[in-house]
Write a protein that holds these residues in place. Structure first.
Motif, PDB file in Angstrom:
ATOM      1  N   GLY A  70      32.356 -25.603  24.081  1.00 41.97           N
ATOM      2  CA  GLY A  70      33.051 -26.306  25.150  1.00 41.97           C
ATOM      3  C   GLY A  70      32.121 -26.456  26.337  1.00 41.97           C
ATOM      4  N   GLY A  71      32.243 -27.589  27.054  1.00 43.09           N
ATOM      5  CA  GLY A  71      31.391 -27.806  28.222  1.00 43.09           C
ATOM      6  C   GLY A  71      30.739 -29.168  28.204  1.00 43.09           C
ATOM      7  N   SER A  72      29.719 -29.306  28.998  1.00 46.85           N
ATOM      8  CA  SER A  72      29.030 -30.572  29.213  1.00 46.85           C
ATOM      9  C   SER A  72      28.721 -31.323  27.918  1.00 46.85           C
ATOM     10  CB  SER A  72      27.719 -30.314  29.970  1.00 46.85           C
ATOM     11  OG  SER A  72      26.877 -31.440  29.914  1.00 46.85           O
ATOM     12  N   ALA A  73      29.276 -32.533  27.808  1.00 45.85           N
ATOM     13  CA  ALA A  73      29.001 -33.362  26.635  1.00 45.85           C
ATOM     14  C   ALA A  73      27.534 -33.770  26.598  1.00 45.85           C
ATOM     15  CB  ALA A  73      29.895 -34.604  26.649  1.00 45.85           C
ATOM     16  N   ALA A  74      26.966 -34.010  27.778  1.00 50.03           N
ATOM     17  CA  ALA A  74      25.555 -34.402  27.846  1.00 50.03           C
ATOM     18  C   ALA A  74      24.665 -33.269  27.346  1.00 50.03           C
ATOM     19  CB  ALA A  74      25.186 -34.767  29.279  1.00 50.03           C
ATOM     20  N   ALA A  75      24.990 -32.046  27.732  1.00 46.33           N
ATOM     21  CA  ALA A  75      24.201 -30.896  27.289  1.00 46.33           C
ATOM     22  C   ALA A  75      24.355 -30.694  25.785  1.00 46.33           C
ATOM     23  CB  ALA A  75      24.633 -29.645  28.040  1.00 46.33           C
ATOM     24  N   PHE A  76      25.581 -30.861  25.297  1.00 44.57           N
ATOM     25  CA  PHE A  76      25.812 -30.685  23.865  1.00 44.57           C
ATOM     26  C   PHE A  76      25.002 -31.702  23.070  1.00 44.57           C
ATOM     27  CE2 PHE A  76      28.035 -31.836  19.945  1.00 44.57           C
ATOM     28  CZ  PHE A  76      28.098 -30.598  19.314  1.00 44.57           C
ATOM     29  N   THR A  77      25.045 -32.959  23.488  1.00 42.82           N
ATOM     30  CA  THR A  77      24.301 -34.012  22.788  1.00 42.82           C
ATOM     31  C   THR A  77      22.807 -33.716  22.797  1.00 42.82           C
ATOM     32  OG1 THR A  77      25.984 -35.660  23.357  1.00 42.82           O
ATOM     33  CG2 THR A  77      23.809 -36.482  22.732  1.00 42.82           C
ATOM     34  N   LYS A  78      22.336 -33.208  23.922  1.00 42.55           N
ATOM     35  CA  LYS A  78      20.916 -32.921  24.084  1.00 42.55           C
ATOM     36  C   LYS A  78      20.423 -31.873  23.084  1.00 42.55           C
ATOM     37  CE  LYS A  78      19.732 -32.522  28.353  1.00 42.55           C
ATOM     38  NZ  LYS A  78      19.531 -31.966  29.721  1.00 42.55           N
ATOM     39  N   ILE A  79      21.261 -30.873  22.791  1.00 45.35           N
ATOM     40  CA  ILE A  79      20.804 -29.774  21.939  1.00 45.35           C
ATOM     41  C   ILE A  79      21.541 -29.696  20.594  1.00 45.35           C
ATOM     42  CG2 ILE A  79      20.152 -28.427  23.972  1.00 45.35           C
ATOM     43  CD1 ILE A  79      22.630 -26.674  23.472  1.00 45.35           C
ATOM     44  N   GLU A  80      22.291 -30.749  20.270  1.00 50.35           N
ATOM     45  CA  GLU A  80      23.128 -30.714  19.066  1.00 50.35           C
ATOM     46  C   GLU A  80      22.334 -30.419  17.807  1.00 50.35           C
ATOM     47  OE1 GLU A  80      26.545 -33.362  16.744  1.00 50.35           O
ATOM     48  OE2 GLU A  80      25.475 -34.218  18.463  1.00 50.35           O
ATOM     49  N   ASN A  81      21.177 -31.035  17.662  1.00 48.85           N
ATOM     50  CA  ASN A  81      20.389 -30.808  16.447  1.00 48.85           C
ATOM     51  C   ASN A  81      19.957 -29.351  16.331  1.00 48.85           C
ATOM     52  OD1 ASN A  81      20.569 -33.443  15.508  1.00 48.85           O
ATOM     53  ND2 ASN A  81      18.768 -34.104  16.660  1.00 48.85           N
ATOM     54  N   THR A  82      19.646 -28.738  17.456  1.00 45.44           N
ATOM     55  CA  THR A  82      19.287 -27.321  17.442  1.00 45.44           C
ATOM     56  C   THR A  82      20.494 -26.467  17.083  1.00 45.44           C
ATOM     57  OG1 THR A  82      17.576 -27.688  19.113  1.00 45.44           O
ATOM     58  CG2 THR A  82      18.308 -25.417  18.783  1.00 45.44           C
ATOM     59  N   LEU A  83      21.664 -26.828  17.606  1.00 38.86           N
ATOM     60  CA  LEU A  83      22.883 -26.073  17.328  1.00 38.86           C
ATOM     61  C   LEU A  83      23.219 -26.095  15.839  1.00 38.86           C
ATOM     62  CD1 LEU A  83      25.178 -27.132  20.319  1.00 38.86           C
ATOM     63  CD2 LEU A  83      23.700 -25.123  20.107  1.00 38.86           C
ATOM     64  N   LYS A  84      22.883 -27.181  15.163  1.00 36.95           N
ATOM     65  CA  LYS A  84      23.164 -27.273  13.735  1.00 36.95           C
ATOM     66  C   LYS A  84      22.297 -26.312  12.916  1.00 36.95           C
ATOM     67  CE  LYS A  84      25.188 -31.865  13.733  1.00 36.95           C
ATOM     68  NZ  LYS A  84      25.072 -33.280  13.322  1.00 36.95           N
ATOM     69  N   THR A  85      21.299 -25.725  13.562  1.00 33.68           N
ATOM     70  CA  THR A  85      20.535 -24.661  12.915  1.00 33.68           C
ATOM     71  C   THR A  85      21.452 -23.502  12.556  1.00 33.68           C
ATOM     72  OG1 THR A  85      18.554 -25.242  14.179  1.00 33.68           O
ATOM     73  CG2 THR A  85      18.625 -23.026  13.228  1.00 33.68           C
ATOM     74  N   PHE A  86      22.434 -23.232  13.415  1.00 38.23           N
ATOM     75  CA  PHE A  86      23.352 -22.111  13.195  1.00 38.23           C
ATOM     76  C   PHE A  86      24.485 -22.463  12.230  1.00 38.23           C
ATOM     77  CE2 PHE A  86      22.201 -21.361  17.860  1.00 38.23           C
ATOM     78  CZ  PHE A  86      21.091 -20.599  17.540  1.00 38.23           C
ATOM     79  N   ALA A  87      24.948 -23.707  12.310  1.00 33.71           N
ATOM     80  CA  ALA A  87      26.076 -24.137  11.477  1.00 33.71           C
ATOM     81  C   ALA A  87      25.847 -25.586  11.068  1.00 33.71           C
ATOM     82  CB  ALA A  87      27.395 -23.996  12.239  1.00 33.71           C
ATOM     83  N   PRO A  88      25.163 -25.814   9.967  1.00 34.05           N
ATOM     84  CA  PRO A  88      24.794 -27.177   9.554  1.00 34.05           C
ATOM     85  C   PRO A  88      25.969 -28.134   9.424  1.00 34.05           C
ATOM     86  CG  PRO A  88      23.625 -25.555   8.238  1.00 34.05           C
ATOM     87  CD  PRO A  88      24.625 -24.793   9.040  1.00 34.05           C
ATOM     88  N   VAL A  89      27.137 -27.622   8.989  1.00 33.06           N
ATOM     89  CA  VAL A  89      28.299 -28.500   8.829  1.00 33.06           C
ATOM     90  C   VAL A  89      29.504 -28.025   9.637  1.00 33.06           C
ATOM     91  CG1 VAL A  89      27.617 -29.277   6.533  1.00 33.06           C
ATOM     92  CG2 VAL A  89      29.069 -27.260   6.746  1.00 33.06           C
ATOM     93  N   GLY A  90      29.341 -26.944  10.367  1.00 32.89           N
ATOM     94  CA  GLY A  90      30.477 -26.369  11.080  1.00 32.89           C
ATOM     95  C   GLY A  90      30.312 -26.333  12.579  1.00 32.89           C
ATOM     96  N   THR A  91      29.650 -27.347  13.139  1.00 36.84           N
ATOM     97  CA  THR A  91      29.414 -27.407  14.583  1.00 36.84           C
ATOM     98  C   THR A  91      30.406 -28.370  15.225  1.00 36.84           C
ATOM     99  OG1 THR A  91      27.053 -26.928  14.343  1.00 36.84           O
ATOM    100  CG2 THR A  91      27.727 -28.038  16.367  1.00 36.84           C
ATOM    101  N   THR A  92      31.212 -27.868  16.165  1.00 40.64           N
ATOM    102  CA  THR A  92      32.237 -28.702  16.806  1.00 40.64           C
ATOM    103  C   THR A  92      32.197 -28.542  18.322  1.00 40.64           C
ATOM    104  OG1 THR A  92      33.707 -28.473  14.896  1.00 40.64           O
ATOM    105  CG2 THR A  92      34.711 -29.205  16.957  1.00 40.64           C
ATOM    106  N   HIS A  93      32.249 -29.667  19.017  1.00 40.96           N
ATOM    107  CA  HIS A  93      32.309 -29.676  20.485  1.00 40.96           C
ATOM    108  C   HIS A  93      33.686 -30.157  20.910  1.00 40.96           C
ATOM    109  CE1 HIS A  93      31.366 -31.621  24.532  1.00 40.96           C
ATOM    110  NE2 HIS A  93      31.185 -30.322  24.707  1.00 40.96           N
ATOM    111  N   PHE A  94      34.391 -29.354  21.731  1.00 37.93           N
ATOM    112  CA  PHE A  94      35.760 -29.673  22.115  1.00 37.93           C
ATOM    113  C   PHE A  94      35.873 -30.430  23.442  1.00 37.93           C
ATOM    114  CE2 PHE A  94      36.725 -25.916  19.325  1.00 37.93           C
ATOM    115  CZ  PHE A  94      37.397 -26.646  18.364  1.00 37.93           C
ATOM    116  N   GLY A  95      34.747 -30.821  24.019  1.00 41.48           N
ATOM    117  CA  GLY A  95      34.822 -31.587  25.255  1.00 41.48           C
ATOM    118  C   GLY A  95      34.416 -30.787  26.480  1.00 41.48           C
ATOM    119  N   GLU A  96      34.722 -31.333  27.643  1.00 44.08           N
ATOM    120  CA  GLU A  96      34.187 -30.820  28.896  1.00 44.08           C
ATOM    121  C   GLU A  96      34.788 -29.491  29.347  1.00 44.08           C
ATOM    122  OE1 GLU A  96      31.760 -32.278  30.773  1.00 44.08           O
ATOM    123  OE2 GLU A  96      31.477 -33.964  29.411  1.00 44.08           O
TER     124      GLU A  96
END
Length: 296
Positions: A140-166
Motif C-alpha cells: 500500500g502507498g505511492s503508486a509512482a513508487a510501486f511502479t518504479k520498483i515493481e520489477n524488483t518486488l517481483k523478485t520476492f513474489a513472481p506471481v503474487g505481488t499486489t498493490h492496493f493503491g495510495e
C-alpha cells in the motif's frame, strides 16, 4: 535472474529469518545488495553469496535508491532510521515490517515530512517460499513508487505481488484480516482434533476430512460476500437458526468429552445475539452485523 534495467542496487536493513530470505532472493536475482544488521554476524551467509555488509545505517542507505527494512516492529524502524532520515531524501523506502494500519499510516506521514517515498508491505508467506510462485506480498502507498520498483518486488513474489493503491494502511489491514482467517480454521481444526482424540482418532486420520471440508466451505465465501455487499441475506443453504442447533451439539460434545468448549460457546453466543435481533431465518452471512460492532 533479473536482467537489464531490472537489476538495480538494493539496500536491506534487517537480517532476521525473513530478512535472510529476502536477501537470498535479491542476490539470486542478481541485484547488487548492501545489508546492515545490528548483529553483523548475521550477514555471513549474505556476504558469502555476494552481498556487502555496510559499516553503518548511513553507509547502507547511501548505497542504493531503494531501501528495504524488515525488522521486529515499527518502533524499531523509527529507532534505526530517525537519526538518518535526512539521507533517505529522494529515495524509496519499502517497509516489510509487520504492523497495523495505524502504524503504517503514521510511518507514511513521517516519510512525507522527511521527503522520501514510502511503501508499506505485508508478507503473506513463510521464509522458504519467498521468491517462488507460492509467495504473496501485499503493498500500500505511492503508486509512482510501486511502479518504479515493481520489477524488483517481483523478485520476492513472481506471481503474487499486489498493490492496493495510495492508502498505506491497506496492506496491513489485509494482512491481519487474512491472518484472522488462518487462526480461525487452524483453531477449529485443533478443537476438532482434540474432540476426535477422545474417541481414539489420530489427528492424521482426521486431517484429510478437515482439508476436504475447508475446501468445501470456500464456496460459501463468494456467496456470502455478495450478500454482505448487497445487505440482503437470503438463506440459500441454511438459516442461522439451523446453524445454532448444530452449535449446541458441538458445545455439548465438547463439554461431555471434557475438552475446551470456549470456541463452541463463542459461536453460540454470537448466533444467539443475531437471532435475538431477528436474523434467525437469514443466512449465516447476516452474522456480519455482529462483527461490525465493537466488543462489549
Amino acid at each position: 535472474m533479473a536482467s537489464g534495467d531490472d537489476v538495480v542496487p538494493v539496500t536491506l536493513i534487517g537480517l532476521g529469518v525473513m530478512g535472510q530470505a529476502l536477501a537470498t532472493a535479491l542476490v539470486e536475482a542478481g541485484h547488487p545488495l548492501t545489508v546492515w544488521n545490528r548483529s553483523p554476524d548475521k550477514a555471513t551467509e549474505v556476504i558469502r553469496r555476494g552481498g556487502r555488509l555496510a559499516s553503518s545505517v548511513a553507509d547502507a542507505i547511501d548505497a542504493s535508491d531503494l531501501v528495504i527494512i524488515c525488522v521486529s516492529g515499527y518502533d524499531v524502524v523509527r529507532a534505526i532510521l530517525d537519526p538518518v532520515a535526512e539521507s533517505l531524501k529522494g529515495k524509496v523506502l519499502l517497509n516489510l515490517t509487520s504492523g497495523d494500519s495505524t502504524a503504517a499510516r503514521d510511518a507514511a506521514r513521517w516519510a512525507n515530512k522527511n521527503g522520501f517515498e514510502y511503501l508499506d508491505g505485508a508478507i503473506m508467506a513463510i521464509p522458504r517460499v519467498v521468491g517462488t510462485e507460492h509467495a504473496v506480498f501485499l503493498y500500500g502507498g505511492s503508486a509512482a513508487a510501486f511502479t518504479k520498483i515493481e520489477n524488483t518486488l517481483k523478485t520476492f513474489a513472481p506471481v503474487g505481488t499486489t498493490h492496493f493503491g495510495e492508502d498505506h494502511g491497506l496492506a496491513s489491514l489485509y494482512d491481519v484480516a487474512l491472518l484472522g482467517i488462518m487462526w480461525g480454521f487452524l483453531n477449529s481444526f485443533l478443537h476438532g482434533a482434540a474432540l476426535l482424540e477422545t474417541a481414539g482418532v489420530k489427528a492424521a486420520v482426521f486431517a484429510p476430512y478437515a482439508n476436504q471440508w475447508i475446501g468445501a466451505c470456500t464456496a460459501f465465501v463468494a456467496s456470502y460476500a455478495d450478500q454482505i455487499d448487497e445487505g440482503v441475506y437470503p438463506a440459500l443453504d441454511a438459516t442461522i437458526n439451523t446453524h445454532l442447533a448444530t452449535m449446541v451439539h458441538l458445545r455439548h460434545e465438547s463439554t461431555a468429552a471434557g475438552i475446551n468448549a470456549e470456541l463452541p460457546v463463542l459461536f453460540k453466543s454470537m448466533a444467539d445475539r443475531a437471532i435475538a435481533e431477528g436474523h434467525g431465518e437469514d443466512s449465516y452471512a447476516a452474522m456480519i452485523k455482529q462483527f461490525r460492532r465493537a466488543s462489549a
